[in-house]
Design an enzyme around this catalytic site. Sequence first.
Site, PDB file in Angstrom:
ATOM      1  N   GLU A  68     -72.152  35.725 -16.030  1.00  0.00           N
ATOM      2  CA  GLU A  68     -72.590  36.701 -17.241  1.00  0.00           C
ATOM      3  C   GLU A  68     -71.296  36.418 -18.399  1.00  0.00           C
ATOM      4  O   GLU A  68     -71.955  36.655 -19.403  1.00  0.00           O
ATOM      5  CB  GLU A  68     -72.487  38.172 -16.483  1.00  0.00           C
ATOM      6  CG  GLU A  68     -73.180  39.035 -17.514  1.00  0.00           C
ATOM      7  CD  GLU A  68     -73.124  40.493 -16.615  1.00  0.00           C
ATOM      8  OE1 GLU A  68     -73.949  40.570 -15.679  1.00  0.00           O
ATOM      9  OE2 GLU A  68     -72.593  41.410 -17.026  1.00  0.00           O
ATOM     10  N   ASP A  69     -69.982  36.221 -18.130  1.00  0.00           N
ATOM     11  CA  ASP A  69     -69.055  36.564 -18.970  1.00  0.00           C
ATOM     12  C   ASP A  69     -68.154  35.457 -19.194  1.00  0.00           C
ATOM     13  O   ASP A  69     -67.310  35.419 -20.107  1.00  0.00           O
ATOM     14  CB  ASP A  69     -68.286  37.787 -18.400  1.00  0.00           C
ATOM     15  CG  ASP A  69     -68.871  38.920 -18.419  1.00  0.00           C
ATOM     16  OD1 ASP A  69     -69.917  39.068 -19.255  1.00  0.00           O
ATOM     17  OD2 ASP A  69     -68.464  39.773 -17.681  1.00  0.00           O
TER      18      ASP A  69
HETATM   19  N1  LIG Z   1     -64.945  50.819 -16.943  1.00  0.00           N
HETATM   20  C1  LIG Z   1     -64.612  49.962 -17.138  1.00  0.00           C
HETATM   21  N2  LIG Z   1     -65.304  48.851 -17.465  1.00  0.00           N
HETATM   22  C2  LIG Z   1     -64.824  47.697 -18.040  1.00  0.00           C
HETATM   23  C3  LIG Z   1     -63.295  47.648 -18.430  1.00  0.00           C
HETATM   24  N3  LIG Z   1     -63.207  46.461 -19.006  1.00  0.00           N
HETATM   25  C4  LIG Z   1     -64.381  45.977 -19.113  1.00  0.00           C
HETATM   26  N4  LIG Z   1     -65.116  46.407 -18.404  1.00  0.00           N
HETATM   27  C5  LIG Z   1     -66.753  46.142 -18.230  1.00  0.00           C
HETATM   28  O1  LIG Z   1     -67.475  46.628 -19.350  1.00  0.00           O
HETATM   29  C6  LIG Z   1     -68.851  46.689 -18.500  1.00  0.00           C
HETATM   30  C7  LIG Z   1     -69.578  47.880 -18.815  1.00  0.00           C
HETATM   31  O2  LIG Z   1     -69.556  48.123 -20.201  1.00  0.00           O
HETATM   32  P1  LIG Z   1     -70.793  47.937 -21.076  1.00  0.00           P
HETATM   33  O3  LIG Z   1     -70.655  47.899 -22.522  1.00  0.00           O
HETATM   34  O4  LIG Z   1     -71.927  49.131 -20.491  1.00  0.00           O
HETATM   35  O5  LIG Z   1     -71.604  46.594 -20.664  1.00  0.00           O
HETATM   36  P2  LIG Z   1     -71.531  45.165 -21.351  1.00  0.00           P
HETATM   37  O6  LIG Z   1     -70.206  44.632 -20.974  1.00  0.00           O
HETATM   38  O7  LIG Z   1     -72.385  44.531 -20.322  1.00  0.00           O
HETATM   39  O8  LIG Z   1     -72.051  45.171 -22.598  1.00  0.00           O
HETATM   40  C8  LIG Z   1     -68.610  46.336 -17.147  1.00  0.00           C
HETATM   41  O9  LIG Z   1     -69.285  45.343 -16.836  1.00  0.00           O
HETATM   42  P3  LIG Z   1     -69.758  44.773 -15.338  1.00  0.00           P
HETATM   43  O10 LIG Z   1     -68.775  44.523 -14.465  1.00  0.00           O
HETATM   44  O11 LIG Z   1     -70.546  43.470 -15.752  1.00  0.00           O
HETATM   45  O12 LIG Z   1     -70.754  45.916 -14.748  1.00  0.00           O
HETATM   46  P4  LIG Z   1     -71.990  46.689 -15.402  1.00  0.00           P
HETATM   47  O13 LIG Z   1     -71.277  47.764 -16.561  1.00  0.00           O
HETATM   48  O14 LIG Z   1     -73.028  45.863 -16.163  1.00  0.00           O
HETATM   49  O15 LIG Z   1     -72.590  47.282 -13.969  1.00  0.00           O
HETATM   50  C9  LIG Z   1     -67.156  46.318 -16.736  1.00  0.00           C
HETATM   51  O16 LIG Z   1     -66.747  45.509 -15.851  1.00  0.00           O
HETATM   52  C10 LIG Z   1     -62.579  48.859 -18.298  1.00  0.00           C
HETATM   53  O17 LIG Z   1     -61.517  49.080 -18.793  1.00  0.00           O
HETATM   54  N5  LIG Z   1     -63.085  49.834 -17.811  1.00  0.00           N
END
Ligand SMILES: Nc1nc2c(ncn2[C@@H]2O[C@H](COP(=O)(O)OP(=O)(O)O)[C@@H](OP(=O)(O)OP(=O)(O)O)[C@H]2O)c(=O)[nH]1
Length: 180
Positions: A68-69
């Site tokens: 994904e990233d």
């Molecule tokens: N709470 C939090 N999240 C952070 C932080 N830094 C990076 N993230 C990441 O940001 C994502 C959530 O932010 P969004 O704006 O909703 O999602 P996006 O990155 O997909 O655009 C998560 O992705 P993901 O792991 O793919 O999960 P999901 O939200 O898709 O379930 C999370 O891992 C942080 O400091 N706090």
Amino acid sequence: MSDSLDVLGILLKCANFAAVKHSGQRRKDPEKTPYINHPIGVAYILTDEGSVRDPAVIMAAILHDTVEDTDTTLDEIKKEFGSNVANIVAEVTDDKSLPYDERKRLQIVHAPTSSKEAKLVKLADKLYNLRDLEKATPEGWSQERVKQYFIWASKVVEGLRGTNRQIENSLDEIFSRHVL
Ligand SMILES: Nc1nc2c(ncn2[C@@H]2O[C@H](COP(=O)(O)OP(=O)(O)O)[C@@H](OP(=O)(O)OP(=O)(O)O)[C@H]2O)c(=O)[nH]1
Ligand SMILES: [Mn+2]
């Protein structure tokens, strides 16, 4: 003995692969924590809190955000770690070419029909991110966006239930504080 050494070797191969792929990426917290802390922490939630012992699930957790990233492809994951792990990673990978709202909607839609292995990774991923949200507001996020993330995550978790009692209980405790 040699079997457990094989598992150790492959897990460290995974951790090293994810560390290299995520190197240079940071979390959105004020301390700009290295991104790799997240996938390692998700895998650790599964073993430590969820008592999960399936190596494929732990490996998929470590790798869960690489496709994904980062520039990682599913073919690369399949070649390095096998199709079982690659299939789980595929299930937890959002299609970043879709608009934000559509990606978020599809997570709610796909949760109930995910495999048990993917549900475990998704549950631990949500728990880790919600704990992070309780600790600090991600850079650039309004309070309303934080609130909406808790509500959205609770809808995704609805479709993941009946998979791991410990992790679901920890999520419910968080939702009881934030989702009315
Ligand atoms: N709470 C939090 N999240 C952070 C932080 N830094 C990076 N993230 C990441 O940001 C994502 C959530 O932010 P969004 O704006 O909703 O999602 P996006 O990155 O997909 O655009 C998560 O992705 P993901 O792991 O793919 O999960 P999901 O939200 O898709 O379930 C999370 O891992 C942080 O400091 N706090
Ligand atoms: Mn994640």
